[in-house]
Every structure is written in C-alpha cells, then in structure tokens.
Design an enzyme around this catalytic site. Structure first.
Site, PDB file in Angstrom:
ATOM      1  N   GLN A  51      34.778  19.884   1.709  1.00 49.18           N
ATOM      2  CA  GLN A  51      35.540  19.070   2.608  1.00 49.18           C
ATOM      3  C   GLN A  51      35.584  17.594   3.034  1.00 49.18           C
ATOM      4  O   GLN A  51      36.671  17.258   3.275  1.00 49.18           O
ATOM      5  CB  GLN A  51      36.641  20.150   3.433  1.00 49.18           C
ATOM      6  N   CYS A  93      44.856  24.497   7.140  1.00 48.64           N
ATOM      7  CA  CYS A  93      43.682  24.227   5.979  1.00 48.64           C
ATOM      8  C   CYS A  93      43.386  22.769   6.836  1.00 48.64           C
ATOM      9  O   CYS A  93      44.501  21.884   6.444  1.00 48.64           O
ATOM     10  CB  CYS A  93      43.640  24.333   5.338  1.00 48.64           C
TER      11      CYS A  93
HETATM   12 ZN   LIG Z   1      40.739  25.412   4.990  1.00 50.94          ZN
END
Ligand SMILES: [Zn+2]
Length: 170
Positions: A51, A93
């Site tokens: 991420q 998220c």
């Molecule tokens: Zn996530």
C-alpha cells in the site's frame, strides 16, 4: 520516521503478490517504523507494505490506532493457517478511501508470521483482529476487500471509483 503516500485502488502494485522478506536489517526496521507512522497518520488499523508501493510480504496492525504502543503488531511473511466461523461486518481500506461495505470474513483466524525481531509467532485473532489479519494478508496476496464482494455491492463500489477516476479525483 516518515509518513508515506498510500497508493490507491487501480495501482498495479496492489495486485502483485508481494515478495517474501528474506532478512531483517536496519532498512527493514526503518520501513516498519515508516509504515506504523503512515498507518497512524491515515488514521487506520492496518497497513500492508504494497500500500506504500513496496512489494514485500510485510504488514502492520494497531487496533488502538496509536493509543497503546504495545498493541502494534508487525507481521513479517504472514500466513493465515486456520479459520473458524464467519461474520459479516462493515469494512474499509486506506487504498479505497471514504468507502465502506459489509464484507464476510472468518470470525477467527490463526496467523503464523515473524515479529519485527524475526521471532516466529502464531496468534489467534477474533472479531476485528481476525478481520484485520485477513484483510492485510489478502493485500500481501494481491487481493482487496472488493474482491470478496459480489453482485450489486461490488458494482456499486467499483462504479464510484470509476466515476472519481474519470473526474480526476482518485
Ligand atoms: Zn486495505
């Protein structure tokens, strides 16, 4: 320590399975600290290395969001090795900001991983912890929570993302 930019849905790095961490050194420790800072700043309860654009099998979780330093869990090369039950709850998220949906996941999961010192660990998580362990391990396998949705719910969230992307707001 630094707060790093979080990549969003649509970025290829989120779709590539991450590479196993093969050594624990100062550079990895710095990456872990930066990930914790980034997670707290977001704020969020979990963050996977891909991420922040780093395709390595590493994630951090802190259900206290910075309130209790002892709650920080560092997951190096985590695997979910057992699951029990099922529960459907709202989930979001950091790579799909400002959108949530109800997602079905195991009620309890057993994770196996190395901690930040390289010590092998096993833990059972239940409820929100199970959800976080499952969500972050999904990330490291190249999967996102929208992949667990079906039908109208999935369509609705993907359309919202498309619309924002088209408007240059994603
Ligand atoms: Zn996530």
């Amino acid at each position: 320590m630094a707060v790093l930019p979080i990549v969003k849905y649509g970025n290829d790095v989120l779709r590539r399975p991450t590479e196993l961490v093969d050594g624990i050194d100062g550079e990895l420790q710095k990456l872990i600290d930066d990930m914790v800072d980034t997670m707290h700043a977001a704020p969020g309860i979990g963050l996977a290395a891909n991420q922040i654009g780093v395709s390595r099998r590493l994630a951090v979780i802190d259900l206290s969001v910075g309130k209790r330093p002892s709650d920080i869990i560092v997951l190096i090369n985590p695997e979910i090795v057992e699951v029990e039950g099922e529960i459907t709850e709202e989930e979001g998220c950091l790579s799909i900001p400002d959108m949530t949906e109800v997602v079905t996941r195991p009620l309890r999961v057993k994770a196996r991983f190395l901690d930040r010192n390289g010590t092998p660990r096993e833990m059972w998580g239940e409820g929100l912890m199970a959800r976080a362990l499952s969500h972050e391990t999904d990330h490291l396998n190249g999967n996102l929570f929208v992949d667990r949705l079906r039908g109208f719910k999935k369509e609705r969230i993907l359309k919202r993302i498309q619309k924002l992307a088209k408007a240059g707001m994603w």
